[in-house]
Design an enzyme around this catalytic site. Sequence first.
Site, PDB file in Angstrom:
ATOM      1  CD  GLN A   1     -13.949 -41.123  15.895  1.00 31.95           C
ATOM      2  OE1 GLN A   1     -14.091 -40.025  15.367  1.00 31.95           O
ATOM      3  NE2 GLN A   1     -14.894 -41.685  16.616  1.00 31.95           N
TER       4      GLN A   1
ATOM      5  CB  SER B   1     -13.941 -37.642   9.501  1.00 36.05           C
ATOM      6  OG  SER B   1     -14.827 -37.772  10.574  1.00 36.05           O
TER       7      SER B   1
ATOM      8  CB  SER C   1     -10.130 -34.836  18.397  1.00 37.31           C
ATOM      9  OG  SER C   1     -11.339 -34.449  17.817  1.00 37.31           O
TER      10      SER C   1
ATOM     11  CD  GLU D   1     -17.542 -39.705  18.398  1.00 36.83           C
ATOM     12  OE1 GLU D   1     -17.828 -40.539  17.495  1.00 36.83           O
ATOM     13  OE2 GLU D   1     -16.770 -38.753  18.219  1.00 36.83           O
TER      14      GLU D   1
ATOM     15  CD  GLU E   1     -28.152 -30.600  10.837  1.00 38.78           C
ATOM     16  OE1 GLU E   1     -27.061 -31.163  11.088  1.00 38.78           O
ATOM     17  OE2 GLU E   1     -28.389 -29.417  11.157  1.00 38.78           O
TER      18      GLU E   1
END
Length: 410
Positions: free
Chosen positions: A137, A140, A172, A255, A379
């Site tokens: 993936q 980010s 990852s 995910e 969060e």
Amino acid sequence: MSDRPEDTPEQAEFRSASRSFLAEHAEPRTQIDPWQVSGFPDDAEAKVYFEHGRAWQRTLADHGWAGLTWPAEFGGGGRPPWTDRILREESADYGSHPGFIGATIAMLGPTLLAHASDELKARFLPSLLSGEVAWCQLFSEPGAGSDLASLSTRAVRDGDHWVVHGQKVWNSCAQFTDWGFLLVRTDPDAPKHRGITFLLVDMTSPGIEVRPLVQANGSSHFNEVFLSSVRIPTDQMVGEVHGGWTPTRTVLANEAAFIGRGGGAPASDRLRDLAARHGGLDDPTVRQRLALIISRERLQSLMGQRIQSAVRDGQRPPFDPALTKLLAAGTKVLTGDLAADLAGPSAIAGPVTDDREGTWVRAEVLNRFAISIGGGTTEVQKNNLAERSLGLPREPANDREAAWKDVLRS
Ligand SMILES: Cc1cc2nc3c(=O)[nH]c(=O)nc-3n(C[C@H](O)[C@H](O)[C@H](O)COP(=O)(O)OP(=O)(O)OC[C@H]3O[C@@H](n4cnc5c(N)ncnc54)[C@H](O)[C@@H]3O)c2cc1C
């Protein structure tokens, strides 16, 4: 009393076939070192672990047990949703699992099925399912994590290719994978969610550099991925040009559900062993902490079953799957804390040895916040739940309608 609904004759027959397949091909859990840790601390060991998972996925595919519910035309079994549940139930006594490959299949498979063209489905789904092609993936970036839609990796159209420049991070297993699913900014003049395109990229393309990041535990689960003038054919696009946020949401939802579902032997089994070895089993506070962890693991499993049985009956999940991820993230912190207290300071601060129990404890402690962050932080998941499930007002955001190029970014 079993929580399991009684099998219909068809289900009983399928369960019996699953048992025979697993008995012949899978590794019984009793034959696996209970203190095994996934590719920790050594990167060579991580590669072996990764390939071991890929080999199991190939075994599943070779015998018709991969992608049971996926359409047969794309390599799946074309079977009803309950077949997935039964195979998972029967697999509980076995240690074989596809590891990281399983996570990417869970994220990318439903996304391609829902948003890709038939050509892309036919080209990529069978090799995704068989593990022949492993994916990472590429979402980010150094300046875009929780606020993923602010990403700045640019792609500019040049004939029938996109030319990509930018940097991704925390990817990852990117050092082991063959292809990546990549988000790029294609319209800087549009608001941030509306100028993103979702591409599929061959990781051997010229201009891609993968740099493993060495973590505190000595391993390199993550990578930085640099893209310099990488040419990607325009037909390797999922969804619409500038419409990549729609498939992205499908990836993120799957995910979170995958992480929440968990898998493998419950950590409480190991904690009980640790308590027995280190003399904590008679301590009422240890017993209370163990009971809390066991109860949460049980709840996670029951919530997973409720989601699966709703899906089996063609209904929407009874609650937001993000809830199971939140629960799992909290349990992982409790597990790491108790492991550290039971094993004592020497297990954490002592010299690193070949001791399997010590390695397991160190991994539990160091990794205890990983799933509170990966796949959307706790969060942010709470914000999403508040907005989606509780109907609370949306977080204030003054950049939602502004052109991405005009918005301040880190
Ligand atoms: C185990 C693991 C695996 C990962 N694998 C991948 C991968 O394969 N590919 C990939 O692309 N990425 C991957 N990531 C990265 C992951 O998606 C990001 O770390 C995550 O989205 C958080 O982004 P960030 O690290 O930039 O933190 P930030 O977004 O900078 O957040 C920092 C802190 O601020 C808080 N915060 C941010 N926004 C808000 C808000 N609106 N309200 C309240 N609090 C807020 C966060 O909760 C966090 O505590 C992985 C991460 C982990 C831990």
